[in-house]
Scaffold this active site. Structure first.
Site, PDB file in Angstrom:
ATOM      1  N   HIS A   8       0.850  -1.196   0.000  1.00 14.35           N
ATOM      2  CA  HIS A   8       0.000   0.000   0.000  1.00 14.35           C
ATOM      3  C   HIS A   8       0.879   1.237   0.000  1.00 14.35           C
ATOM      4  O   HIS A   8       2.095   1.150   0.157  1.00 14.35           O
ATOM      5  CB  HIS A   8      -0.913   0.024   1.241  1.00 14.35           C
ATOM      6  CG  HIS A   8      -0.175   0.192   2.529  1.00 14.35           C
ATOM      7  ND1 HIS A   8       0.276  -0.884   3.267  1.00 14.35           N
ATOM      8  CD2 HIS A   8       0.248   1.301   3.210  1.00 14.35           C
ATOM      9  CE1 HIS A   8       0.904  -0.442   4.350  1.00 14.35           C
ATOM     10  NE2 HIS A   8       0.909   0.873   4.345  1.00 14.35           N
ATOM     11  N   TYR A  18      10.083   1.850   9.606  1.00 15.94           N
ATOM     12  CA  TYR A  18      10.173   2.868   8.552  1.00 15.94           C
ATOM     13  C   TYR A  18      11.624   3.262   8.322  1.00 15.94           C
ATOM     14  O   TYR A  18      12.389   3.399   9.281  1.00 15.94           O
ATOM     15  CB  TYR A  18       9.427   4.141   8.965  1.00 15.94           C
ATOM     16  CG  TYR A  18       7.927   4.044   8.920  1.00 15.94           C
ATOM     17  CD1 TYR A  18       7.261   3.916   7.710  1.00 15.94           C
ATOM     18  CD2 TYR A  18       7.181   4.119  10.088  1.00 15.94           C
ATOM     19  CE1 TYR A  18       5.870   3.852   7.671  1.00 15.94           C
ATOM     20  CE2 TYR A  18       5.791   4.058  10.055  1.00 15.94           C
ATOM     21  CZ  TYR A  18       5.145   3.925   8.847  1.00 15.94           C
ATOM     22  OH  TYR A  18       3.780   3.878   8.813  1.00 15.94           O
ATOM     23  N   HIS A  46       4.860   7.275   2.285  1.00 13.83           N
ATOM     24  CA  HIS A  46       5.671   6.062   2.121  1.00 13.83           C
ATOM     25  C   HIS A  46       4.985   5.043   1.222  1.00 13.83           C
ATOM     26  O   HIS A  46       3.769   5.031   1.084  1.00 13.83           O
ATOM     27  CB  HIS A  46       6.011   5.425   3.471  1.00 13.83           C
ATOM     28  CG  HIS A  46       4.855   4.774   4.186  1.00 13.83           C
ATOM     29  ND1 HIS A  46       4.146   5.386   5.197  1.00 13.83           N
ATOM     30  CD2 HIS A  46       4.296   3.542   4.053  1.00 13.83           C
ATOM     31  CE1 HIS A  46       3.214   4.576   5.643  1.00 13.83           C
ATOM     32  NE2 HIS A  46       3.264   3.442   4.963  1.00 13.83           N
ATOM     33  N   GLU A  50       8.229   1.532   4.096  1.00 16.23           N
ATOM     34  CA  GLU A  50       7.833   0.740   5.263  1.00 16.23           C
ATOM     35  C   GLU A  50       7.922  -0.730   4.892  1.00 16.23           C
ATOM     36  O   GLU A  50       7.590  -1.112   3.763  1.00 16.23           O
ATOM     37  CB  GLU A  50       6.382   1.053   5.668  1.00 16.23           C
ATOM     38  CG  GLU A  50       5.911   0.233   6.877  1.00 16.23           C
ATOM     39  CD  GLU A  50       4.415   0.386   7.188  1.00 16.23           C
ATOM     40  OE1 GLU A  50       3.609   0.391   6.231  1.00 16.23           O
ATOM     41  OE2 GLU A  50       4.058   0.483   8.374  1.00 16.23           O
ATOM     42  N   HIS A  80      -5.525  -1.848   4.836  1.00 20.07           N
ATOM     43  CA  HIS A  80      -5.460  -0.702   3.932  1.00 20.07           C
ATOM     44  C   HIS A  80      -4.793  -1.095   2.621  1.00 20.07           C
ATOM     45  O   HIS A  80      -3.800  -1.797   2.603  1.00 20.07           O
ATOM     46  CB  HIS A  80      -4.754   0.517   4.528  1.00 20.07           C
ATOM     47  CG  HIS A  80      -3.478   0.243   5.276  1.00 20.07           C
ATOM     48  ND1 HIS A  80      -2.897  -0.999   5.370  1.00 20.07           N
ATOM     49  CD2 HIS A  80      -2.662   1.080   5.972  1.00 20.07           C
ATOM     50  CE1 HIS A  80      -1.807  -0.912   6.089  1.00 20.07           C
ATOM     51  NE2 HIS A  80      -1.626   0.309   6.469  1.00 20.07           N
ATOM     52  N   HIS A 140       1.839  -0.399  14.984  1.00 17.41           N
ATOM     53  CA  HIS A 140       0.841   0.642  14.812  1.00 17.41           C
ATOM     54  C   HIS A 140      -0.372   0.349  15.686  1.00 17.41           C
ATOM     55  O   HIS A 140      -0.765  -0.815  15.840  1.00 17.41           O
ATOM     56  CB  HIS A 140       0.340   0.703  13.366  1.00 17.41           C
ATOM     57  CG  HIS A 140       1.361   1.156  12.379  1.00 17.41           C
ATOM     58  ND1 HIS A 140       2.000   2.361  12.466  1.00 17.41           N
ATOM     59  CD2 HIS A 140       1.860   0.568  11.268  1.00 17.41           C
ATOM     60  CE1 HIS A 140       2.832   2.505  11.448  1.00 17.41           C
ATOM     61  NE2 HIS A 140       2.777   1.420  10.712  1.00 17.41           N
TER      62      HIS A 140
END
Lengths: 307, 307, 307, 307
Positions: free
Chosen positions: A153, A255, A214, A265, A199, A246
């Site tokens: 993503h 990251y 990112h 990431e 996501h 997260h």
């Protein structure tokens, strides 16, 4: 996948020095170089991906993302969505087949947050890299570096989150998986999916349009996140933050930056989503914990280092 | 174990509020309360430890470490080392048996860095907690929180590193496993062991005497470090840094604070040591990477938050 | 380490075809070839070992173990133990320095179970493989296959367990870490250690003398055990059993065979030992669970496939 | 999800003794009891599931599966699919709302392999168990046993694989993710999905109709598979095989039996699927490796222990 958009198909990233970038994305991340074109662009793929490529590097004077593309079920879906986007008032550009080698025609539009997105349905399928198509082994033995599994993503920063939300949800058939709401009821972060993933693309509210936060690549385990962190240290690669988790999505992550300053990431784990799942909501005053669950505070870089 | 000192036996930690501290060390770290004494001290153990207790909490006006104790093979070893310490010029105090409930006589001395250490040979052995002594299951089902496996080591800050080195290496039979050297050839960090562990006690150069950096507890896996980090977030416990890896020892770690401000570490993995292994040396200009391998820089807290 | 014996130093294994064996031990296990000698023997080491080699392969008509050697603190320890062994009535052979390239003089004796053991104190120290001696990275990037960390221990089958126990405990200073007892009070399995490890060498009761069950190599994590299992499948290597956990030692393990039929183990985790720890005892009627904790029964191969 | 079927919604399992079964599914697997009904059935859910329940236990004289249900996007989808099933010639039974407490109306049909399946669109959403709906923690602290994350899929044995394939692919909109083909081109195993998962339901060719091989529950990590295996040993639960990896799907798995003889699986990892991905094909002569990747051979129980 209510409207036939399946998944992130590719991202084109601008880099300042192609050779340095290539070493970063192949030796460190473990992407595999599959092609170069007459424009000098380099095509890469991650080993579990069936399609021919998922990352395109283009040398330029400034880093950032040129566009992110989603693969659709078939050309009819692309046609229908192009029509809907135009009807909504967004200009839609047709990119002919083979403008990216091995990829069919794409349509491109600019979302209200300023980012360019593409839809396509046709790309050469070369199969997973390094394993046989029948009776396949569990993984290929000669992966490099982090051995990332797939381009997963992008997280993008921009101003008009509501506008982009409208386009992705109501036209493209994405769903809102997770969000951050400010006390006035404004959405300041939206994590959108067309799949079971937490996501497929995400947006965070920001004063400027079209900023790239990112590109993210999937790892299988938390131990691979550790080894990714080790490799970042060994190669003296610029780190942002991690390993950590997260709060949003619950992914386990690290990251870091490519040599041009684009953030990458790599992550594993995280929530899954179904169409009937209510969005997971974090309050803006919990933003620190929402982003970095362990530290419970943002580092300044996360908000300001953009390309 | 050249001289008969076997391992860290216990640490007595000062806390500002005993109830708060107890909740922290039992519910969060997963130590088990085993006793209280007439002075109001609380005795805890980790589940894989065979001895009766390894952590003693004492309520006081200021946090910090009262003393750290090492268990010796037998009383003759304690006698011999007491004599050697005295001959070296260090006053040695005799603490009678049962001053700590369930523990035999201890001898106590102050190292040149100002810290108090004890040696003892006798402590009631109650066996591993929660599993049968014969045909034992792999682990007990009712551990709490992080479920730490053992009190592992302390890291202490003090001035006279050379003096303490001399006492631990030449009298107590410890070995130098890892070190940080400054450009002038001074040792600014020394990790000392009497076992296969990368450290049973460690010292970092500091202007003041007798400062306590952290008490460390052993976990089995990097996934348990993640879950420890999650628990730190869930309980709103003050975090220092992590999950990350050390360059020194290679352990995988997270640091946080008890309610009194004493730092704790939980960690897994790391180097092993044998008596013929040359010490692993890091240069002081690589101190950031030596301490935090991924970030490659120290956070200010690591150097200044001491009790 | 009460008597100065430190650790397993090397094992010499007979193989039917040296090239096949070498491919197995290097490409699959990830040992590193470091030398060959005029007898045609090949010397290998694991990457975390400081000494020059730990495994010697010798081509012969029948598979099995020639001898297993332990490294001692210094030559005086070797001399003293040689004297004690002779006084006990065991013939002791002197092997001159450089009979194994890079290794000092060794003494060799045959234990009551029929196995040959060696003691030595001098071997060239070439340092960990693939990382710098100062400011070392966490691990080398170019390990192959399983990337085993060290030669860890051997499990041997033989008849006179009590005799070998006597030699290892009372002469060599080993300790009994774990055992299996039959209803008549006979020890049918003994796991012996000179360190914090749950075993440096282990014996199981068997009708014949001098049988070799397996040589074992250490991995860092359960995920590496999975990847080892995957590699065993990918390379069509003969598997015995695993991934699973032992009840004895609690190690997480997988067994397989080299091309000559010698069994190998790779494992991680497991109990730690100190001299004052009482031995962990399993009853013989729980032998299945003691060996294979999950299945709780032995496979026939485990008892009969020996070299 | 081409036709609006989203995911496995629930499975109703017959058990011989409800109390024993309940202890197994709650204390060992970590499902949470949420309800009982007037028929004496017990309703359970896994903690990450948003819907009210996913497993129903019914006491009966013989073990096995009563039915497996799939949740659809909305009632219109259920209506449409009911019509298509009837048009195809399959009788469709209407089960009124609240026949299962908290669940809307379901339609039920018998697939050509003899198994009963249900479709429904409405079930009370009680949210993930043990965490707040907003600013949610990463996981609840008071899970029991294996703490399984979700009811994931069933594997069923039956005769008419082609017939059931036709119904699931052409009527219900499932996709063929993975398969095993015999030399004559017959599909002997079919793994079907309506999502990104490698299977939402799977079938293996077998002489009898309507046999239940196992219900499977998702874990997050390979370490949780180890701990599941440990718990199986600790509770003296009947094990089938594992921990191991599947060749098909690449999941990491362990199989065991509930007290009534119904097989359970807990697993993690594995392949992901998209609609344009060609099915992964294993040859029947590689069936051993396809099922148990490490051992590369089937145990007899896997083929014959059915309920």
């Amino acid at each position: 996948m209510r409207k036939g958009v399946m998944r992130p198909g590719h991202v084109q990233i601008r880099v300042l020095d192609l050779d340095e970038a290539l070493q970063h994305y192949t030796d460190l991340l473990g992407l595999i170089e599959v092609d170069r074109d007459s424009q000098g662009r380099v095509y890469l793929k991650a080993w579990t991906e069936v399609d021919r490529f998922s990352v395109v590097l283009r040398e330029d004077d400034s880093p950032g993302m040129d566009f992110m593309a989603f693969k659709c079920l078939d050309e009819a879906v692309v046609d229908g969505l192009a029509q809907e986007l135009r009807a909504y008032g967004l200009p839609v550009e047709e990119i002919p087949a083979e403008e990216l080698t091995g990829c069919g025609r794409r349509i491109r539009f600019q979302a209200p947050t300023g980012h360019f997105f593409e839809l396509f349905a046709t790309k050469e399928q070369t199969g997973k890299w390094g394993i046989h198509p029948s009776n396949p082994e569990a993984w290929p033995r000669d992966l490099k570096g982090m051995g990332v599994q797939r381009f997963d993503h992008c997280l993008l920063y921009g101003d008009d989150l509501d506008g982009t939300y409208d386009v992705f949800i109501n036209i493209l058939g994405f769903e809102l998986a997770e969000q951050v709401m400010d006390p006035d009821g404004n959405r300041v972060a939206q994590f959108l999916t067309v799949s079971m993933k937490a996501h497929d693309v995400a947006f965070i509210k920001h004063g400027e349009k079209n900023k790239f936060h990112h590109a993210s690549f999937y790892l299988e385990t938390w131990e691979q996140v550790l080894r990714a962190a080790d490799l970042i240290a060994m190669t003296d690669t610029s780190i942002d933050i991690g390993p950590t988790r997260h709060g949003l999505t619950n992914g386990q992550t690290i990251y870091f930056f490519d040599p041009s300053g684009n953030r990458n990431e790599v992550f594993c784990g995280g929530n899954y989503h179904y169409p009937d799942y209510p969005p997971i909501t974090w309050d803006a005053d919990q933003l620190g914990k929402a982003i970095f669950y362990h530290d419970r505070q943002l580092n300044e870089r996360f908000l300001t280092a953009l390309t």
